[in-house]
Design an enzyme around this catalytic site. Structure first.
Site, PDB file in Angstrom:
ATOM      1  N   LYS A  13       7.655   4.699   7.035  1.00 49.57           N
ATOM      2  CA  LYS A  13       7.551   3.243   7.157  1.00 49.57           C
ATOM      3  C   LYS A  13       8.657   2.693   8.058  1.00 49.57           C
ATOM      4  O   LYS A  13       9.602   3.412   8.427  1.00 49.57           O
ATOM      5  CB  LYS A  13       7.620   2.627   5.755  1.00 49.57           C
ATOM      6  CG  LYS A  13       6.468   3.041   4.826  1.00 49.57           C
ATOM      7  CD  LYS A  13       6.600   2.316   3.481  1.00 49.57           C
ATOM      8  CE  LYS A  13       5.638   2.836   2.438  1.00 49.57           C
ATOM      9  NZ  LYS A  13       5.806   2.131   1.128  1.00 49.57           N
ATOM     10  N   TYR A  53      -3.873  -0.620   3.022  1.00 49.99           N
ATOM     11  CA  TYR A  53      -3.472  -1.054   1.684  1.00 49.99           C
ATOM     12  C   TYR A  53      -4.579  -1.801   0.946  1.00 49.99           C
ATOM     13  O   TYR A  53      -4.297  -2.511  -0.023  1.00 49.99           O
ATOM     14  CB  TYR A  53      -2.217  -1.922   1.781  1.00 49.99           C
ATOM     15  CG  TYR A  53      -0.936  -1.111   1.949  1.00 49.99           C
ATOM     16  CD1 TYR A  53      -0.652  -0.034   1.098  1.00 49.99           C
ATOM     17  CD2 TYR A  53       0.000  -1.435   2.926  1.00 49.99           C
ATOM     18  CE1 TYR A  53       0.519   0.697   1.243  1.00 49.99           C
ATOM     19  CE2 TYR A  53       1.176  -0.696   3.071  1.00 49.99           C
ATOM     20  CZ  TYR A  53       1.429   0.359   2.218  1.00 49.99           C
ATOM     21  OH  TYR A  53       2.591   1.090   2.342  1.00 49.99           O
ATOM     22  N   PHE A  61       2.222  -8.126  -4.802  1.00 52.56           N
ATOM     23  CA  PHE A  61       3.081  -7.635  -3.724  1.00 52.56           C
ATOM     24  C   PHE A  61       2.311  -7.317  -2.450  1.00 52.56           C
ATOM     25  O   PHE A  61       2.902  -6.920  -1.457  1.00 52.56           O
ATOM     26  CB  PHE A  61       3.876  -6.408  -4.190  1.00 52.56           C
ATOM     27  CG  PHE A  61       3.035  -5.256  -4.684  1.00 52.56           C
ATOM     28  CD1 PHE A  61       2.747  -5.111  -6.035  1.00 52.56           C
ATOM     29  CD2 PHE A  61       2.534  -4.311  -3.800  1.00 52.56           C
ATOM     30  CE1 PHE A  61       1.965  -4.052  -6.492  1.00 52.56           C
ATOM     31  CE2 PHE A  61       1.754  -3.248  -4.250  1.00 52.56           C
ATOM     32  CZ  PHE A  61       1.470  -3.121  -5.603  1.00 52.56           C
ATOM     33  N   THR A  95       7.285   5.874  -7.025  1.00 50.25           N
ATOM     34  CA  THR A  95       7.138   4.659  -6.210  1.00 50.25           C
ATOM     35  C   THR A  95       8.392   3.792  -6.266  1.00 50.25           C
ATOM     36  O   THR A  95       8.853   3.275  -5.250  1.00 50.25           O
ATOM     37  CB  THR A  95       5.930   3.846  -6.731  1.00 50.25           C
ATOM     38  OG1 THR A  95       4.775   4.691  -6.708  1.00 50.25           O
ATOM     39  CG2 THR A  95       5.687   2.611  -5.871  1.00 50.25           C
ATOM     40  N   ARG A 106      12.595   9.597  -1.892  1.00 46.16           N
ATOM     41  CA  ARG A 106      12.989   8.268  -2.394  1.00 46.16           C
ATOM     42  C   ARG A 106      14.223   8.357  -3.286  1.00 46.16           C
ATOM     43  O   ARG A 106      15.077   7.467  -3.258  1.00 46.16           O
ATOM     44  CB  ARG A 106      11.809   7.639  -3.130  1.00 46.16           C
ATOM     45  CG  ARG A 106      10.696   7.202  -2.168  1.00 46.16           C
ATOM     46  CD  ARG A 106       9.429   6.852  -2.917  1.00 46.16           C
ATOM     47  NE  ARG A 106       8.391   6.309  -2.046  1.00 46.16           N
ATOM     48  CZ  ARG A 106       7.117   6.172  -2.419  1.00 46.16           C
ATOM     49  NH1 ARG A 106       6.749   6.540  -3.636  1.00 46.16           N
ATOM     50  NH2 ARG A 106       6.233   5.672  -1.581  1.00 46.16           N
ATOM     51  N   ASN A 116      10.928   1.775   0.317  1.00 50.63           N
ATOM     52  CA  ASN A 116      10.898   3.133  -0.239  1.00 50.63           C
ATOM     53  C   ASN A 116      10.475   4.174   0.801  1.00 50.63           C
ATOM     54  O   ASN A 116      10.064   5.282   0.467  1.00 50.63           O
ATOM     55  CB  ASN A 116      10.051   3.198  -1.520  1.00 50.63           C
ATOM     56  CG  ASN A 116       8.594   2.893  -1.275  1.00 50.63           C
ATOM     57  OD1 ASN A 116       8.177   2.657  -0.138  1.00 50.63           O
ATOM     58  ND2 ASN A 116       7.807   2.897  -2.325  1.00 50.63           N
ATOM     59  N   HIS A 119       4.986   6.555   2.880  1.00 45.96           N
ATOM     60  CA  HIS A 119       3.696   6.564   2.197  1.00 45.96           C
ATOM     61  C   HIS A 119       3.146   7.977   2.237  1.00 45.96           C
ATOM     62  O   HIS A 119       3.288   8.670   3.242  1.00 45.96           O
ATOM     63  CB  HIS A 119       2.701   5.629   2.898  1.00 45.96           C
ATOM     64  CG  HIS A 119       1.283   5.867   2.458  1.00 45.96           C
ATOM     65  ND1 HIS A 119       0.752   5.260   1.344  1.00 45.96           N
ATOM     66  CD2 HIS A 119       0.310   6.688   2.939  1.00 45.96           C
ATOM     67  CE1 HIS A 119      -0.501   5.678   1.173  1.00 45.96           C
ATOM     68  NE2 HIS A 119      -0.796   6.552   2.132  1.00 45.96           N
ATOM     69  N   GLU A 130      -7.661   8.204   4.742  1.00 40.68           N
ATOM     70  CA  GLU A 130      -6.466   7.760   5.463  1.00 40.68           C
ATOM     71  C   GLU A 130      -6.259   8.537   6.763  1.00 40.68           C
ATOM     72  O   GLU A 130      -5.863   7.958   7.774  1.00 40.68           O
ATOM     73  CB  GLU A 130      -5.240   7.874   4.550  1.00 40.68           C
ATOM     74  CG  GLU A 130      -5.262   6.840   3.421  1.00 40.68           C
ATOM     75  CD  GLU A 130      -4.170   7.041   2.384  1.00 40.68           C
ATOM     76  OE1 GLU A 130      -4.146   6.248   1.417  1.00 40.68           O
ATOM     77  OE2 GLU A 130      -3.336   7.971   2.520  1.00 40.68           O
TER      78      GLU A 130
HETATM   79  N1  ADP Z   1       5.677  -3.635  -8.255  1.00 39.90           N
HETATM   80  C1  ADP Z   1       5.894  -3.531  -6.936  1.00 39.90           C
HETATM   81  N2  ADP Z   1       6.709  -4.406  -6.312  1.00 39.90           N
HETATM   82  C2  ADP Z   1       6.919  -4.340  -4.980  1.00 39.90           C
HETATM   83  N3  ADP Z   1       6.376  -3.397  -4.189  1.00 39.90           N
HETATM   84  C3  ADP Z   1       5.570  -2.500  -4.758  1.00 39.90           C
HETATM   85  C4  ADP Z   1       5.274  -2.516  -6.153  1.00 39.90           C
HETATM   86  N4  ADP Z   1       4.422  -1.498  -6.426  1.00 39.90           N
HETATM   87  C5  ADP Z   1       4.184  -0.882  -5.252  1.00 39.90           C
HETATM   88  N5  ADP Z   1       4.874  -1.488  -4.252  1.00 39.90           N
HETATM   89  C6  ADP Z   1       4.863  -1.104  -2.833  1.00 39.90           C
HETATM   90  O1  ADP Z   1       3.530  -0.790  -2.480  1.00 39.90           O
HETATM   91  C7  ADP Z   1       3.440   0.551  -2.016  1.00 39.90           C
HETATM   92  C8  ADP Z   1       2.113   1.128  -2.442  1.00 39.90           C
HETATM   93  O2  ADP Z   1       2.072   1.202  -3.849  1.00 39.90           O
HETATM   94  P1  ADP Z   1       1.567   2.514  -4.581  1.00 39.90           P
HETATM   95  O3  ADP Z   1       0.394   3.075  -3.842  1.00 39.90           O
HETATM   96  O4  ADP Z   1       1.390   2.175  -6.016  1.00 39.90           O
HETATM   97  O5  ADP Z   1       2.831   3.499  -4.469  1.00 39.90           O
HETATM   98  P2  ADP Z   1       3.054   4.850  -3.653  1.00 39.90           P
HETATM   99  O6  ADP Z   1       3.569   4.470  -2.287  1.00 39.90           O
HETATM  100  O7  ADP Z   1       4.076   5.598  -4.444  1.00 39.90           O
HETATM  101  O8  ADP Z   1       1.720   5.550  -3.604  1.00 39.90           O
HETATM  102  C9  ADP Z   1       4.665   1.241  -2.580  1.00 39.90           C
HETATM  103  O9  ADP Z   1       5.061   2.364  -1.831  1.00 39.90           O
HETATM  104  C10 ADP Z   1       5.690   0.130  -2.548  1.00 39.90           C
HETATM  105  O10 ADP Z   1       6.253   0.005  -1.237  1.00 39.90           O
HETATM  106 MG    MG Z   2      -0.143   4.846  -2.951  1.00 42.61          MG
END
Ligand code: ADP
Ligand code: MG
Length: 157
Positions: A13, A53, A61, A95, A106, A116, A119, A130
């Site tokens: 990212k 997304y 968010f 996450t 992370r 973080n 992805h 994807e």
């Molecule tokens: N509660 C939250 N508050 C803020 N940002 C969030 C939250 N949950 C997820 N995100 C953001 O959205 C992205 C996508 O979420 P998710 O797919 O659940 O996580 P991951 O990236 O671990 O697969 C996360 O990497 C993070 O940057």
């Molecule tokens: Mg995800």
């Protein structure tokens, strides 16, 4: 038993590129034994961000998520290898970085959820969708001589 070869999409990212640690993160995947199958520096357009997304559309968010990933270039990568999808997810970590184990990307480099760094696809169906979304032209197929020393193909010989 021969493990299934999988492809997974990784996006380093904007925070990873801005912090100058994209190479360091790619190195981790190379060291693990995963093969680069595609790699591109991308300034993400809003449409791509929204599609990527889409599963989060409607969540509180989501607007921040779309804005954050389009704020500055990202590095999109397809990684390939035995069980690549769960292997990469495990290397990426939880996450929420404060819950991510030390030793994960992370857990070693990040502090908060919107920063973080990375992805990674979470399942075979999302990985396929994807990879197609980010690399509509397809990926590059090849093998490396070292493969047989890192996978169970050809082992134990
Ligand atoms: N509660 C939250 N508050 C803020 N940002 C969030 C939250 N949950 C997820 N995100 C953001 O959205 C992205 C996508 O979420 P998710 O797919 O659940 O996580 P991951 O990236 O671990 O697969 C996360 O990497 C993070 O940057
Ligand atoms: Mg995800």
């Amino acid at each position: 038993m021969t493990e299934a070869i999988q492809r997974t999409l990784v996006v380093l990212k904007p925070d990873a590129v801005q912090r100058g640690i994209a190479g360091e993160l790619i190195t981790r995947f190379e060291r693990r034994g995963l093969r680069l199958a595609a790699l591109r520096l991308v300034q993400v357009e809003r449409a791509l961000a929204e599609q990527h997304y889409a599963v989060h559309a409607g969540k509180f968010f989501y607007p921040d998520l779309v804005k954050t990933i389009s704020a500055s270039p990202v590095v999109a990568i397809v990684l390939e290898g035995p069980n690549a999808i769960p292997v990469v997810r495990a290397m990426v970590g939880a996450t929420r970085p404060h819950e991510a184990a030390a030793g994960t990307i992370r857990g070693d480099y990040a502090l908060v959820g919107l920063r973080n760094l990375i992805h990674a696809s979470d399942a075979p169906e999302t990985a396929a969708a994807e990879v197609a979304l980010w690399f509509p032209e397809g990926v590059v197929s090849y093998t490396r001589d070292v493969e047989r020393w890192m996978t169970d193909e050809g082992a134990p010989a």
